[in-house]
Scaffold this motif. Structure first.
Motif, short mmCIF file in Angstrom:
data_model
loop_
_atom_site.label_atom_id
_atom_site.label_comp_id
_atom_site.label_asym_id
_atom_site.label_seq_id
_atom_site.Cartn_x
_atom_site.Cartn_y
_atom_site.Cartn_z
N ILE A 1 0.85 -1.18 0.00
CA ILE A 1 0.00 0.00 0.00
C ILE A 1 0.89 1.23 0.00
O ILE A 1 1.65 1.46 0.94
CB ILE A 1 -0.92 0.02 1.24
CG1 ILE A 1 -1.66 -1.32 1.35
CG2 ILE A 1 -1.87 1.20 1.18
CD1 ILE A 1 -2.55 -1.61 0.18
N LYS B 1 -14.23 -3.44 -7.49
CA LYS B 1 -14.89 -4.00 -6.32
C LYS B 1 -14.16 -5.26 -5.88
O LYS B 1 -13.92 -6.16 -6.69
CB LYS B 1 -16.36 -4.32 -6.64
CG LYS B 1 -17.19 -4.68 -5.42
CD LYS B 1 -18.65 -4.81 -5.80
CE LYS B 1 -19.51 -5.05 -4.57
NZ LYS B 1 -20.95 -5.15 -4.92
N LYS C 1 -9.31 -9.58 5.78
CA LYS C 1 -8.13 -8.71 5.76
C LYS C 1 -7.64 -8.48 4.33
O LYS C 1 -7.25 -7.37 3.96
CB LYS C 1 -7.01 -9.34 6.60
CG LYS C 1 -5.77 -8.44 6.72
CD LYS C 1 -4.69 -9.08 7.55
CE LYS C 1 -3.51 -8.13 7.75
NZ LYS C 1 -2.95 -7.64 6.47
N SER D 1 -9.05 0.93 -5.68
CA SER D 1 -10.33 1.54 -5.31
C SER D 1 -11.33 1.60 -6.46
O SER D 1 -12.53 1.76 -6.23
CB SER D 1 -10.09 2.95 -4.77
OG SER D 1 -9.42 3.75 -5.74
N SER E 1 -9.88 -6.02 2.56
CA SER E 1 -9.60 -4.65 3.00
C SER E 1 -8.34 -4.09 2.34
O SER E 1 -8.32 -2.96 1.85
CB SER E 1 -9.45 -4.63 4.53
OG SER E 1 -9.11 -3.33 4.98
N ASP E 2 -7.26 -4.89 2.32
CA ASP E 2 -5.99 -4.44 1.74
C ASP E 2 -6.13 -4.16 0.25
O ASP E 2 -5.65 -3.14 -0.26
CB ASP E 2 -4.91 -5.49 1.97
CG ASP E 2 -4.48 -5.58 3.43
OD1 ASP E 2 -4.81 -4.64 4.19
OD2 ASP E 2 -3.85 -6.58 3.82
N TYR E 3 -6.78 -5.08 -0.46
CA TYR E 3 -6.90 -4.93 -1.91
C TYR E 3 -7.86 -3.82 -2.29
O TYR E 3 -7.68 -3.16 -3.33
CB TYR E 3 -7.33 -6.25 -2.54
CG TYR E 3 -6.20 -7.22 -2.77
CD1 TYR E 3 -5.74 -7.52 -4.05
CD2 TYR E 3 -5.56 -7.84 -1.70
CE1 TYR E 3 -4.70 -8.40 -4.26
CE2 TYR E 3 -4.52 -8.72 -1.89
CZ TYR E 3 -4.09 -9.00 -3.17
OH TYR E 3 -3.06 -9.87 -3.37
N GLN E 4 -8.90 -3.60 -1.51
CA GLN E 4 -9.84 -2.54 -1.83
C GLN E 4 -9.20 -1.17 -1.70
O GLN E 4 -9.47 -0.26 -2.48
CB GLN E 4 -11.07 -2.63 -0.91
CG GLN E 4 -12.22 -1.72 -1.36
CD GLN E 4 -12.77 -2.10 -2.72
OE1 GLN E 4 -13.58 -3.02 -2.83
NE2 GLN E 4 -12.35 -1.41 -3.78
N ARG E 5 -8.30 -1.01 -0.71
CA ARG E 5 -7.57 0.25 -0.57
C ARG E 5 -6.61 0.45 -1.75
O ARG E 5 -6.42 1.58 -2.21
CB ARG E 5 -6.78 0.25 0.74
CG ARG E 5 -7.63 0.55 1.97
CD ARG E 5 -6.75 0.74 3.18
NE ARG E 5 -6.09 -0.52 3.57
CZ ARG E 5 -4.92 -0.58 4.19
NH1 ARG E 5 -4.26 0.52 4.47
NH2 ARG E 5 -4.41 -1.75 4.52
N LYS E 6 -6.02 -0.62 -2.20
CA LYS E 6 -5.06 -0.53 -3.29
C LYS E 6 -5.76 -0.28 -4.63
O LYS E 6 -5.31 0.53 -5.44
CB LYS E 6 -4.25 -1.84 -3.36
CG LYS E 6 -3.33 -1.96 -4.57
CD LYS E 6 -2.20 -0.97 -4.55
CE LYS E 6 -1.24 -1.22 -5.70
NZ LYS E 6 -0.19 -0.20 -5.76
N THR F 1 2.41 4.87 0.46
CA THR F 1 2.16 5.96 1.40
C THR F 1 2.00 7.25 0.62
O THR F 1 2.55 7.43 -0.47
CB THR F 1 3.32 6.12 2.38
OG1 THR F 1 4.52 6.32 1.62
CG2 THR F 1 3.48 4.87 3.24
#
Length: 327
Positions: free
Chosen positions: A219, A284, A271, A281, A274-279, A221
């Motif tokens: 992810i 889906k 988990k 966006s 969550s990680d992949y959805q942030r990466k 920064t």
């Protein structure tokens, strides 16, 4: 059907003898195959050099000569698929394995043994991944003979045949790209990675407690923004317009997905989602509960790709080497 079945039965036991009656005027591709042969150490398949040496030789069936050849990875072929099941269960296949109608395998007349293929049912859009471990079908117009399980997965058992498109994905029982020939890529198309991707969908699966490897996602920064020096003139008698609504990036839509993980516990899947959805966006990311060989799994998918090629390009450009394209 009994006539065809009897022919198939005889081929299980007599395939190796066919080589005694073939000519040598056509090129034998066994030497070329050795350029990208790999001992995968997979005890579940027969991938010996000796097996490839003999099964890549020309052979004859019903007076028709067949010349095994090496296709380019990415090559596609269309034709009719059939399937075979109980009559041949536990009998020998052409590469020396024991046929299991519950494995994701197939027979092909000329592709190398352990070629990995994507098979798409053009009648309903369903697709699967299979491994070639047998020769056939020796019926005009048919290009592949699927195991009972594979045929069930694309809903063609009741009808018996289906119009299909097959795509060559790799050799040696893996999506193995190193040293294998490729089709010429279209402009701007990403060439697949040279890393090995193992085919988890080749049943039976060995699912161990939360030890399925998923692609690591870093992810990024947020860096320090660069502020340009500007001169701002004051606005007289006008109240500033403030837009407090957050910017919403529309999610892409499409019927193709990338499977990026499978877990025996839901916590691992949550988990990863969550990680992949942030990466990612704009796509889906969801988990789905499935049952495989009597075990409960939670699979994680990145969804919203409009085509197989779009999903494959996304996979390659983001380094998702363990992901699988699913429809």
């Amino acid at each position: 059907m009994k006539f065809i079945s009897s022919v198939k039965y005889s081929l299980f036991f007599g395939f190796s003898t066919l080589f005694l009656f073939t000519g040598c005027s056509q090129k034998n591709y066994s030497d070329d195959y050795m350029k990208f042969y790999k001992d995968t150490k997979n005890s579940k398949i027969n991938n010996s050099k000796e097996m490839h040496k003999y099964t890549m030789r020309p052979y004859s069936v019903f007076g028709i000569k067949y010349y095994p050849f090496i296709a380019n990875i990415g090559d596609r072929f269309e034709g009719i698929a059939s399937w075979y099941g109980p009559d041949f269960h536990s009998k020998k296949t052409s590469n020396g394995e024991v046929y299991n109608m519950y494995d994701m395998t197939a027979a092909h007349k000329t592709l190398p043994m352990n070629t990995v293929l994507r098979v798409e049912n053009l009648d309903n859009g369903k697709s699967i991944i299979v491994r070639v471990n047998d020769r056939g079908p020796f019926v005009k117009g048919r290009i592949i003979d699927l195991s009972n399980k594979a045929a069930n997965e694309i809903d063609m058992v009741r009808k018996g045949t289906a119009n299909v498109r097959i795509t060559v994905l790799g050799y040696n029982g893996e999506i193995e790209n190193k040293n294998a020939p490729y089709t010429e890529l279209a402009q701007n198309e990403v060439k697949p990675s040279n890393q090995v991707e193992k085919i988890d969908v080749l049943e039976p699966l060995d699912i161990k407690e939360d030890k399925i490897t998923t692609t690591n996602v870093t992810i990024p920064t947020v860096g320090t923004p660069v502020v340009a020096k500007t001169t701002v003139k004051p606005i007289v008698n006008k109240a500033p317009v403030v837009n407090n609504k957050p910017k919403i990036t529309p999610l892409s839509t499409g019927i193709y997905s990338l499977q990026v993980g499978a877990f025996s516990k839901i916590e691992g899947a949550q988990k990863t989602v969550s990680d992949y959805q942030r990466k990612f966006s704009s796509n889906k990311v969801e988990s789905e509960k499935v049952f495989v060989n009597g075990k409960t799994l939670y699979k994680v998918f990145i969804k919203g790709f409009k085509s197989y090629d779009e999903a494959q390009r996304f996979k390659n450009s983001n380094g998702l080497t363990n992901a699988m394209v699913i429809k």
